[in-house]
Motif scaffolding. Structure first.
Motif, PDB file in Angstrom:
ATOM      1  N   SER A   4      22.649   5.774  -0.474  1.00 57.63           N
ATOM      2  CA  SER A   4      24.033   5.728  -0.044  1.00 57.63           C
ATOM      3  C   SER A   4      24.122   5.234   1.398  1.00 57.63           C
ATOM      4  N   PRO A   5      25.193   4.505   1.759  1.00 55.28           N
ATOM      5  CA  PRO A   5      25.349   4.079   3.152  1.00 55.28           C
ATOM      6  C   PRO A   5      25.734   5.219   4.082  1.00 55.28           C
ATOM      7  N   THR A   6      25.977   6.386   3.535  1.00 62.00           N
ATOM      8  CA  THR A   6      26.264   7.560   4.357  1.00 62.00           C
ATOM      9  C   THR A   6      25.347   8.696   3.941  1.00 62.00           C
ATOM     10  N   PRO A   7      24.998   9.596   4.858  1.00 62.90           N
ATOM     11  CA  PRO A   7      24.086  10.699   4.528  1.00 62.90           C
ATOM     12  C   PRO A   7      24.764  11.735   3.645  1.00 62.90           C
ATOM     13  N   PRO A   8      23.966  12.562   2.929  1.00 60.06           N
ATOM     14  CA  PRO A   8      24.536  13.617   2.084  1.00 60.06           C
ATOM     15  C   PRO A   8      25.456  14.572   2.852  1.00 60.06           C
ATOM     16  N   ILE A   9      25.102  14.898   4.084  1.00 59.15           N
ATOM     17  CA  ILE A   9      25.996  15.579   5.019  1.00 59.15           C
ATOM     18  C   ILE A   9      25.914  14.816   6.334  1.00 59.15           C
ATOM     19  N   PRO A  10      26.949  14.866   7.178  1.00 58.92           N
ATOM     20  CA  PRO A  10      26.890  14.140   8.450  1.00 58.92           C
ATOM     21  C   PRO A  10      25.687  14.553   9.285  1.00 58.92           C
ATOM     22  N   VAL A  11      25.142  13.587  10.013  1.00 57.40           N
ATOM     23  CA  VAL A  11      24.001  13.845  10.889  1.00 57.40           C
ATOM     24  C   VAL A  11      24.386  13.477  12.316  1.00 57.40           C
ATOM     25  N   GLY A  12      24.339  14.453  13.204  1.00 59.08           N
ATOM     26  CA  GLY A  12      24.586  14.219  14.615  1.00 59.08           C
ATOM     27  C   GLY A  12      23.290  13.999  15.370  1.00 59.08           C
ATOM     28  N   VAL A  13      23.395  13.709  16.651  1.00 57.34           N
ATOM     29  CA  VAL A  13      22.239  13.402  17.492  1.00 57.34           C
ATOM     30  C   VAL A  13      22.257  14.287  18.732  1.00 57.34           C
ATOM     31  N   ARG A  14      21.183  15.088  18.901  1.00 59.05           N
ATOM     32  CA  ARG A  14      21.006  15.792  20.168  1.00 59.05           C
ATOM     33  C   ARG A  14      20.389  14.787  21.138  1.00 59.05           C
ATOM     34  N   LEU A  15      21.110  14.452  22.201  1.00 60.70           N
ATOM     35  CA  LEU A  15      20.755  13.336  23.065  1.00 60.70           C
ATOM     36  C   LEU A  15      19.506  13.620  23.889  1.00 60.70           C
ATOM     37  N   PRO A  16      18.757  12.556  24.219  1.00 56.59           N
ATOM     38  CA  PRO A  16      17.645  12.716  25.160  1.00 56.59           C
ATOM     39  C   PRO A  16      18.156  13.176  26.516  1.00 56.59           C
ATOM     40  N   LEU A  17      17.249  13.712  27.296  1.00 57.01           N
ATOM     41  CA  LEU A  17      17.588  14.128  28.653  1.00 57.01           C
ATOM     42  C   LEU A  17      17.567  12.923  29.588  1.00 57.01           C
ATOM     43  N   PRO A  18      18.240  13.020  30.740  1.00 59.50           N
ATOM     44  CA  PRO A  18      18.299  11.878  31.648  1.00 59.50           C
ATOM     45  C   PRO A  18      16.919  11.505  32.187  1.00 59.50           C
ATOM     46  N   SER A  19      16.688  10.212  32.307  1.00 56.66           N
ATOM     47  CA  SER A  19      15.422   9.740  32.868  1.00 56.66           C
ATOM     48  C   SER A  19      15.594   8.307  33.338  1.00 56.66           C
ATOM     49  N   ASP A  20      14.648   7.844  34.137  1.00 56.18           N
ATOM     50  CA  ASP A  20      14.682   6.448  34.586  1.00 56.18           C
ATOM     51  C   ASP A  20      14.520   5.493  33.418  1.00 56.18           C
ATOM     52  N   ASN A  21      13.880   5.963  32.329  1.00 53.66           N
ATOM     53  CA  ASN A  21      13.677   5.109  31.161  1.00 53.66           C
ATOM     54  C   ASN A  21      14.936   4.946  30.313  1.00 53.66           C
ATOM     55  N   LEU A  22      15.894   5.844  30.498  1.00 52.18           N
ATOM     56  CA  LEU A  22      17.127   5.779  29.724  1.00 52.18           C
ATOM     57  C   LEU A  22      18.301   6.137  30.646  1.00 52.18           C
ATOM     58  N   PRO A  23      18.641   5.237  31.573  1.00 48.60           N
ATOM     59  CA  PRO A  23      19.734   5.502  32.510  1.00 48.60           C
ATOM     60  C   PRO A  23      21.080   5.531  31.787  1.00 48.60           C
ATOM     61  N   PRO A  24      22.159   5.916  32.491  1.00 47.72           N
ATOM     62  CA  PRO A  24      23.449   6.113  31.826  1.00 47.72           C
ATOM     63  C   PRO A  24      23.934   4.937  30.985  1.00 47.72           C
ATOM     64  N   ALA A  25      23.850   3.727  31.495  1.00 50.98           N
ATOM     65  CA  ALA A  25      24.343   2.571  30.736  1.00 50.98           C
ATOM     66  C   ALA A  25      23.550   2.388  29.440  1.00 50.98           C
ATOM     67  N   LEU A  27      22.001   4.807  27.831  1.00 50.40           N
ATOM     68  CA  LEU A  27      22.340   5.920  26.957  1.00 50.40           C
ATOM     69  C   LEU A  27      23.594   5.596  26.137  1.00 50.40           C
ATOM     70  N   VAL A  28      24.576   4.981  26.770  1.00 46.79           N
ATOM     71  CA  VAL A  28      25.794   4.604  26.044  1.00 46.79           C
ATOM     72  C   VAL A  28      25.467   3.570  24.967  1.00 46.79           C
ATOM     73  N   LYS A  29      24.603   2.608  25.286  1.00 47.70           N
ATOM     74  CA  LYS A  29      24.196   1.604  24.284  1.00 47.70           C
ATOM     75  C   LYS A  29      23.502   2.291  23.103  1.00 47.70           C
ATOM     76  N   MET A  30      22.659   3.279  23.401  1.00 44.41           N
ATOM     77  CA  MET A  30      21.977   4.010  22.335  1.00 44.41           C
ATOM     78  C   MET A  30      22.987   4.733  21.447  1.00 44.41           C
ATOM     79  N   CYS A  31      23.996   5.348  22.065  1.00 40.13           N
ATOM     80  CA  CYS A  31      25.016   6.059  21.287  1.00 40.13           C
ATOM     81  C   CYS A  31      25.804   5.094  20.398  1.00 40.13           C
TER      82      CYS A  31
END
Length: 305
Positions: A4-25, A27-31
């Motif tokens: 199915s193009p959608t999961p059996p139940i919705p799946v959310g994402v617990r976000l990574p913590l802030p780091s130089d490898n994933l700066p704010p901009a 992080l938004v692209k990842m979301c």
């Protein structure tokens, strides 16, 4: 088998913590990439300060040691989600979890009402009392009887964000205690649901009497089945309809946790137990946006894409 193009139940994402490898901009692209893949919501965790050493045992690993240390970066969860909501108007947000008894309930109510007013969307407020005595000592809040305090805090916050008023005992003209009614505006225009994060007997009673749902961490399907029976018993004792609760599962640490990976079979298992959503816990500090998106793609591919 075509998935199915959608999961059996919705799946959310617990976000990574802030780091130089994933700066704010980034992080938004990842979301945005996660939303494109079909993920449903974004969640953040919480610590205020961390001791360099501690005798407190972490309750969610067999070793008693967490997957983070004093130097792991944590941002304020409510500030972060307000910032993200401004850039992702189609997304849902929640906390997993806020250690609410580290904070004064009146100030938390003001923050939650403000988030609701600014974002104009429902908010999932996952809460708990934490496990780290040292952190309570550092911020000047009592560690003992924190479960009892949490029940009082939830009642106060709910009253303020819905009614916009509450009576407090303050000092009178001659320093005598007097009751005085206070107003807090704005109230929360959108629903704020309280999801409790624990699974102790105290937690089950608290969910049944004071919360809108349950957000247990790092439990296998077999363990959850037993906990749900106890939660139903607590609801019966409190004359609460168990079916009114919203259940959100957090399978474990990382995309392939010991308690079972997020895949189609597990999601179907959560659905059969009555869970309404699951949360993928991302690695705390991925190597970069490519690494983060790879995790999201891998889990989505085996679960619904």
């Amino acid at each position: 088998m075509t998935m199915s193009p959608t999961p059996p139940i919705p799946v959310g994402v617990r976000l990574p913590l802030p780091s130089d490898n994933l700066p704010p901009a980034e992080l938004v692209k990842m979301c945005r990439a996660a939303l494109d893949m079909g993920y449903s919501s974004f969640w953040v965790g919480d610590h205020v300060v961390m001791p360099e050493t501690s005798m407190s045992a972490y309750p969610h690993t067999s070793s008693g040691t967490p997957g983070f240390n004093a130097h792991t970066p944590w941002v304020d969860p409510l500030l972060q989600l307000t910032w993200l909501a401004a850039q992702l108007p189609e997304a849902r947000f929640g906390t997993s979890i806020v250690i609410m008894t580290l904070r004064k309930p009146t100030l938390l109510a003001k923050q939650l009402a403000t988030i609701s007013w600014l974002t104009e969307r429902p908010f999932s407020f996952g809460v708990g009392t934490g496990w780290l005595r040292d952190e309570y000592d550092a911020v000047g809040m009592p560690f003992e009887k924190r479960g009892t305090q949490a029940r009082k805090d939830i009642a106060e916050i709910k009253q303020l964000i819905t009614e916009g008023a509450r009576t407090y005992i303050v000092r009178g003209e001659h320093d005598e205690p007097v009751e005085k009614r206070f107003i807090m505006k704005p109230t929360a225009p959108s629903p704020i649901e309280f999801l409790w994060g624990g699974f102790s007997p105290m937690a089950m009673r608290l969910i049944a009497t004071s919360c809108d749902g349950w957000l247990p961490a790092k439990q296998s399907l077999e363990a959850l089945e037993g906990h749900i029976l106890r939660l139903k018993e607590a609801c019966d004792e409190a004359n609460r309809d168990f079916n009114d609760l919203r259940l959100v599962a957090k399978p474990g640490s990382g995309p392939d946790p010991e308690s079972g990976p997020i895949d189609r079979d597990n999601l179907l298992g959560y659905a059969e137990l009555g869970f309404h959503e699951a949360i993928l816990e991302m690695p705390y500090e991925p190597a970069g946006i490519g690494d983060a998106i790879s995790v999201l793609e891998r889990v989505a591919a085996r679960s619904w894409l």
